[in-house]
Design a protein around this motif. Structure first.
Motif, PDB file in Angstrom:
ATOM      1  N   ALA A   1      60.491  93.067  44.024  1.00 39.96           N
ATOM      2  CA  ALA A   1      59.748  93.897  43.037  1.00 39.96           C
ATOM      3  C   ALA A   1      58.384  93.475  42.379  1.00 39.96           C
ATOM      4  O   ALA A   1      57.886  94.392  42.150  1.00 39.96           O
TER       5      ALA A   1
ATOM      6  N   ARG B   1      67.181  97.693  42.482  1.00 43.43           N
ATOM      7  CA  ARG B   1      67.723  98.578  41.611  1.00 43.43           C
ATOM      8  C   ARG B   1      68.174  99.871  41.777  1.00 43.43           C
ATOM      9  O   ARG B   1      68.837 100.669  41.549  1.00 43.43           O
TER      10      ARG B   1
ATOM     11  N   ALA C   1      67.725  87.794  45.165  1.00 40.10           N
ATOM     12  CA  ALA C   1      67.100  88.508  43.749  1.00 40.10           C
ATOM     13  C   ALA C   1      68.100  88.209  42.726  1.00 40.10           C
ATOM     14  O   ALA C   1      69.339  88.442  42.871  1.00 40.10           O
ATOM     15  N   GLY C   2      67.710  88.015  41.620  1.00 40.53           N
ATOM     16  CA  GLY C   2      68.670  87.841  40.388  1.00 40.53           C
ATOM     17  C   GLY C   2      67.779  87.807  39.276  1.00 40.53           C
ATOM     18  O   GLY C   2      66.636  87.212  39.228  1.00 40.53           O
TER      19      GLY C   2
ATOM     20  N   PRO D   1      73.988  77.460  43.743  1.00 38.58           N
ATOM     21  CA  PRO D   1      73.162  76.618  42.919  1.00 38.58           C
ATOM     22  C   PRO D   1      73.693  76.329  41.397  1.00 38.58           C
ATOM     23  O   PRO D   1      74.167  77.251  40.545  1.00 38.58           O
TER      24      PRO D   1
HETATM   25  N1  LIG Z   1      67.581  78.788  38.620  1.00 37.26           N
HETATM   26  C1  LIG Z   1      68.958  78.321  38.606  1.00 37.26           C
HETATM   27  O1  LIG Z   1      69.155  77.575  37.918  1.00 37.26           O
HETATM   28  C2  LIG Z   1      69.837  79.185  39.108  1.00 37.26           C
HETATM   29  C3  LIG Z   1      71.272  78.796  39.437  1.00 37.26           C
HETATM   30  C4  LIG Z   1      72.190  79.610  40.261  1.00 37.26           C
HETATM   31  C5  LIG Z   1      71.647  80.728  40.790  1.00 37.26           C
HETATM   32  N2  LIG Z   1      70.535  81.220  40.854  1.00 37.26           N
HETATM   33  C6  LIG Z   1      69.953  82.254  41.365  1.00 37.26           C
HETATM   34  O2  LIG Z   1      69.059  81.978  42.575  1.00 37.26           O
HETATM   35  C7  LIG Z   1      68.457  83.413  42.637  1.00 37.26           C
HETATM   36  C8  LIG Z   1      66.966  82.794  42.482  1.00 37.26           C
HETATM   37  O3  LIG Z   1      66.693  82.476  40.958  1.00 37.26           O
HETATM   38  P1  LIG Z   1      65.418  81.657  40.771  1.00 37.26           P
HETATM   39  O4  LIG Z   1      65.814  80.687  39.639  1.00 37.26           O
HETATM   40  O5  LIG Z   1      64.607  81.292  41.701  1.00 37.26           O
HETATM   41  O6  LIG Z   1      64.659  82.858  39.523  1.00 37.26           O
HETATM   42  P2  LIG Z   1      63.399  83.382  39.887  1.00 37.26           P
HETATM   43  O7  LIG Z   1      63.215  84.487  38.741  1.00 37.26           O
HETATM   44  O8  LIG Z   1      62.132  82.584  40.125  1.00 37.26           O
HETATM   45  O9  LIG Z   1      63.441  84.345  41.188  1.00 37.26           O
HETATM   46  C9  LIG Z   1      64.209  85.629  41.221  1.00 37.26           C
HETATM   47  C10 LIG Z   1      63.339  86.455  42.545  1.00 37.26           C
HETATM   48  O10 LIG Z   1      64.029  87.736  42.217  1.00 37.26           O
HETATM   49  C11 LIG Z   1      63.154  88.938  42.169  1.00 37.26           C
HETATM   50  N3  LIG Z   1      63.421  90.080  41.361  1.00 37.26           N
HETATM   51  C12 LIG Z   1      64.034  90.159  40.293  1.00 37.26           C
HETATM   52  N4  LIG Z   1      64.557  91.562  40.045  1.00 37.26           N
HETATM   53  C13 LIG Z   1      64.431  91.888  40.827  1.00 37.26           C
HETATM   54  C14 LIG Z   1      64.487  93.501  41.457  1.00 37.26           C
HETATM   55  N5  LIG Z   1      65.188  94.412  40.360  1.00 37.26           N
HETATM   56  N6  LIG Z   1      64.346  93.806  42.659  1.00 37.26           N
HETATM   57  C15 LIG Z   1      63.927  92.804  43.587  1.00 37.26           C
HETATM   58  N7  LIG Z   1      63.563  91.698  43.435  1.00 37.26           N
HETATM   59  C16 LIG Z   1      63.789  91.269  42.037  1.00 37.26           C
HETATM   60  C17 LIG Z   1      61.933  88.306  41.328  1.00 37.26           C
HETATM   61  O11 LIG Z   1      60.733  88.948  41.294  1.00 37.26           O
HETATM   62  C18 LIG Z   1      61.800  86.778  41.663  1.00 37.26           C
HETATM   63  O12 LIG Z   1      60.952  86.688  42.999  1.00 37.26           O
HETATM   64  C19 LIG Z   1      68.929  84.331  41.400  1.00 37.26           C
HETATM   65  O13 LIG Z   1      69.978  85.111  42.031  1.00 37.26           O
HETATM   66  C20 LIG Z   1      69.663  83.483  40.512  1.00 37.26           C
HETATM   67  O14 LIG Z   1      70.613  84.226  39.764  1.00 37.26           O
HETATM   68  C21 LIG Z   1      69.703  80.500  39.893  1.00 37.26           C
END
Ligand SMILES: NC(=O)c1ccc[n+]([C@@H]2O[C@H](COP(=O)([O-])OP(=O)(O)OC[C@H]3O[C@@H](n4cnc5c(N)ncnc54)[C@H](O)[C@@H]3O)[C@@H](O)[C@H]2O)c1
Length: 247
Positions: A38, A60, A86-87, A180
């Motif tokens: 996004a 979404r 994505a999250g 993770p």
């Molecule tokens: N960081 C942690 O401790 C952790 C732990 C467990 C799981 N996760 C999961 O790992 C994944 C990545 O997390 P992260 O920590 O790198 O976070 P981050 O915010 O750095 O990366 C999330 C990515 O998802 C994209 N995104 C968010 N909403 C979106 C949408 N509506 N459409 C398309 N893209 C979208 C963001 O732009 C970003 O590039 C997530 O799913 C998160 O739930 C993270």
């Protein structure tokens, strides 16, 4: 290693954090890659750095995922590796949780994973080959406070991965999830500043046996493993990458 030479990969949510680290590793191992996100600016700068291709997609919206998949297939022909990363994880106590936050979290974390898999699965079935990796969480298992909406979405994503392992396995497609633990990214940076969090997870607390937070690269290696032929007989697992937090 060049485990993905000649393969087409897509990282949905690859502009930042864990997704970006996965994207860089895939390119480093020979994949032809697109990053869908996004945040188009960040996706473009990541893609430029990696010699990949950026596609704007807010997961979404059903039509945006369909359009992104069509753009991908028009350009690359087929997809070998789908990484759904994505999250969002807004922390809200359950008693304050509003329906919009609940819905938005399911849309990004869970429904988007379904839409992406649905868009590419028919092509993978046709080719009798494909790898799906969904980034779930330790929170698929652990009911962490203030994250009811997030925990439910990540448990759902894991069950989506497992169900696809059964339904698509007969067509040569493998589907797995990564869980993770606490990884330092912009997603977790705000809560890591909180004293209560530092007490719970900080060095000396013993919560993480390896004694440190994870990095995006800690997650990228196991994610690539699941997508690689090294995991040719691994299907339907949730691989925790948490320094032993759930041990
Ligand atoms: N960081 C942690 O401790 C952790 C732990 C467990 C799981 N996760 C999961 O790992 C994944 C990545 O997390 P992260 O920590 O790198 O976070 P981050 O915010 O750095 O990366 C999330 C990515 O998802 C994209 N995104 C968010 N909403 C979106 C949408 N509506 N459409 C398309 N893209 C979208 C963001 O732009 C970003 O590039 C997530 O799913 C998160 O739930 C993270």
């Amino acid at each position: 290693m060049n485990r993905f030479a000649g393969q087409n990969a897509l990282v949905v949510g690859g502009a930042h954090g864990i997704g970006r680290a996965i994207a860089a590793r895939l390119v480093g191992e020979g994949a032809q890659l697109a990053i869908a996100d996004a945040d188009l600016d960040a996706a473009q700068s990541a893609a430029e750095e990696m010699r990949a291709w950026a596609i704007e997609c807010d997961v979404r919206h059903t039509h945006q995922v369909q359009r992104m998949a069509q753009q991908y297939l028009d350009r690359f022909g087929h997809l070998d590796v789908l990484m759904y990363v994505a999250g969002i994880a807004p922390a809200v106590p359950f008693l304050d949780l509003d329906v919009d936050t609940w819905d938005r979290t399911q849309q990004v974390n869970l429904r988007g994973g379904y839409l992406a898999a649905r868009a590419f699965a028919p092509g993978m079935v046709g080719r009798r080959s494909g790898k799906l990796v969904f980034i779930s969480s330790t929170n698929a298992w652990d009911g962490e406070a203030q994250l009811a909406h997030y925990n439910a979405s990540k448990a759902g994503l894991y069950l989506l991965a497992k169900t696809l392992a059964r339904e698509l396995g007969p067509f040569g497609i493998r589907s797995n999830a990564i869980g993770p633990g606490l990884i330092r990214t912009r997603l977790t940076e705000p809560i890591l500043q909180e004293e209560s969090f530092q007490k719970k997870y900080g060095p000396g607390s013993g919560v993480i046996p390896l004694g440190r937070l994870g990095t995006p690269d800690d997650v990228a290696g196991p994610a690539l493993f699941l997508a690689s032929d090294d995991a040719a007989y691994v299907n339907g697992v949730l691989l925790f990458v948490d320094g032993g937090q759930l041990a």
